[in-house]
Design an enzyme around this catalytic site. Sequence first.
Site, short mmCIF file in Angstrom:
data_model
loop_
_atom_site.label_atom_id
_atom_site.label_comp_id
_atom_site.label_asym_id
_atom_site.label_seq_id
_atom_site.Cartn_x
_atom_site.Cartn_y
_atom_site.Cartn_z
N TYR A 178 52.06 30.91 40.20
CA TYR A 178 51.43 31.87 41.12
C TYR A 178 51.04 31.09 42.38
CZ TYR A 178 48.06 35.77 42.05
OH TYR A 178 47.34 36.84 42.56
N ARG A 226 30.08 34.84 46.94
CA ARG A 226 29.27 34.30 48.04
C ARG A 226 27.85 34.86 48.01
NH1 ARG A 226 33.73 35.30 51.60
NH2 ARG A 226 35.20 33.58 51.37
N ARG A 258 40.67 32.42 41.90
CA ARG A 258 41.21 32.59 43.25
C ARG A 258 40.17 33.26 44.16
NH1 ARG A 258 46.64 32.87 44.18
NH2 ARG A 258 46.46 34.69 45.52
N GLU A 313 50.21 50.75 46.07
CA GLU A 313 50.84 49.67 45.32
C GLU A 313 50.61 49.86 43.83
OE1 GLU A 313 50.18 45.99 47.47
OE2 GLU A 313 50.15 44.91 45.56
N ASP A 316 50.51 30.40 46.48
CA ASP A 316 50.31 30.98 47.80
C ASP A 316 51.35 30.37 48.75
OD1 ASP A 316 48.21 32.67 47.21
OD2 ASP A 316 46.71 31.09 47.46
N ARG A 365 46.05 49.01 44.87
CA ARG A 365 45.47 48.94 46.21
C ARG A 365 46.31 49.76 47.18
NH1 ARG A 365 46.54 42.40 47.07
NH2 ARG A 365 48.76 42.49 46.72
N ARG A 370 55.48 40.34 36.61
CA ARG A 370 55.09 41.68 37.03
C ARG A 370 55.83 41.98 38.32
NH1 ARG A 370 52.80 44.97 33.59
NH2 ARG A 370 51.29 45.88 35.05
N1 UDP Z 1 41.13 41.15 41.11
C1 UDP Z 1 40.38 42.19 40.56
N2 UDP Z 1 39.85 43.12 41.40
C2 UDP Z 1 40.02 43.10 42.73
C3 UDP Z 1 40.78 42.04 43.29
C4 UDP Z 1 41.33 41.08 42.45
O1 UDP Z 1 40.23 42.26 39.35
O2 UDP Z 1 39.52 44.00 43.43
C5 UDP Z 1 41.70 40.14 40.18
C6 UDP Z 1 43.11 40.56 39.71
O3 UDP Z 1 43.29 40.13 38.39
C7 UDP Z 1 44.00 39.81 40.66
C8 UDP Z 1 43.24 38.50 40.83
O4 UDP Z 1 41.85 38.90 40.84
O5 UDP Z 1 45.30 39.60 40.11
C9 UDP Z 1 43.57 37.71 42.08
O6 UDP Z 1 43.34 38.52 43.21
P1 UDP Z 1 44.12 38.31 44.58
O7 UDP Z 1 43.51 39.22 45.58
O8 UDP Z 1 44.17 36.86 44.87
O9 UDP Z 1 45.58 38.85 44.21
P2 UDP Z 1 46.93 38.98 45.10
O10 UDP Z 1 46.53 39.37 46.50
O11 UDP Z 1 47.63 37.64 44.99
O12 UDP Z 1 47.68 40.07 44.40
#
Ligand code: UDP
Length: 376
Positions: A347, A176, A172, A299, A349, A278, A248
Amino acid sequence: MDRVCIVGAGFSGAVIANELACAGYECDVFEARAHVAGNCHTELDTATGVMVHAFGPHIFHTNNERVWKLVRRFGEFAPFTNRVKAIAGGRVFSLPINLLTLNQFFGKTFSPEQARTFLDSIGDHTIENPRSFEEQALRFVGKELYEAFFKGYTIKQWGVDPAELPASILKRLPIRFNYDDNYYDSKYQGMPVKGYTHIVAVLLDHRNIHVFLGSSMSRQDALAYGHTFCTGPLDDWFGYGEGRLSYRTLDFCPERHRGDYQGNPVINYCDGNVPWTRICEHKHFAPWDAHDETVIFKEYSRDCGEKDVPFYPVRLVQDKHILDCYLRRAREEAAVTFAGRLATYRYLDMDVAIEEALVAAEKFLVQDALARRKAS
Ligand code: UDP
């Protein structure tokens, strides 16, 4: 025309209801919660006046022209680019991993080409076809970046070792080799000015749509309708007869402060010893509004209990077995269409859920028209 039953008033249920209502069908929409929009729900925080994403941050992004056009018919979207920061090992970095992250992390001044060569040199090339989240990370970013940004966060987020998770979860996130720190690669990105709940409410605002909030609909009662669209949890629909699919859930701990708490909408905490994943500061999701006060959500992720709100489908081996049993039963439900994140246990979007809801509604309209022609 028949009455159609729609279980759930999130994006999936609302898009289906709108399509069918416009085609002349009466739609009864049953929503177990007290509000529409499901986990996209936004509401005004009365203490600060800030619009909060009650179930975590939702940033609309898509490459799908049709979906982008559709959502903007139901509410104004303001340009918004999600720029996430990450705190790891006591330092702040740019995410997703980009040229700034690499130069910050390794103390270098790499050009794009040098960074590409460097990352290639630290990736684990003994892994040819990464099958797990961990293998995907080790193969493409190497051990040091994996452990700094992904390992701790992912264990907190999913509650399992990243070696047990599918590589698709990590895919996901882009990597870059320039300074573009836009979290998404999508062509279109924006934030609804009046919030997501407003958009869903407008989708449902049609004389043929009847919304019943705080109303669960059982499979038995729904089968009295000519056709039902189920967007609620698949295992719940079948009375958990094959067992529970694991999810979850998230806990959000709000705090209110004066001024600017963190200077950014989303900051990820990647270290395993920080309990939250986060922090979201909601007023930064609406930078066109000015507020002296601020509300933040810390969170926390944990296993979803029977009374909790399901967020992320876990999809481990045992879930896949249970899911197969439910999918088999779902295929036998001729008068029911399953759509959306909970009913398909994926999962998804928002944009994908909307596109699939449109397709489900169109398929129903075609099949129903054919059945009517045959019967007459
Ligand atoms: N992830 C991570 N570190 C980060 C951000 C994301 O390990 O700082 C991993 C984590 O397993 C997460 C996945 O990447 O579930 C997908 O991230 P995304 O930001 O798409 O998650 P969402 O916003 O859907 O919770």
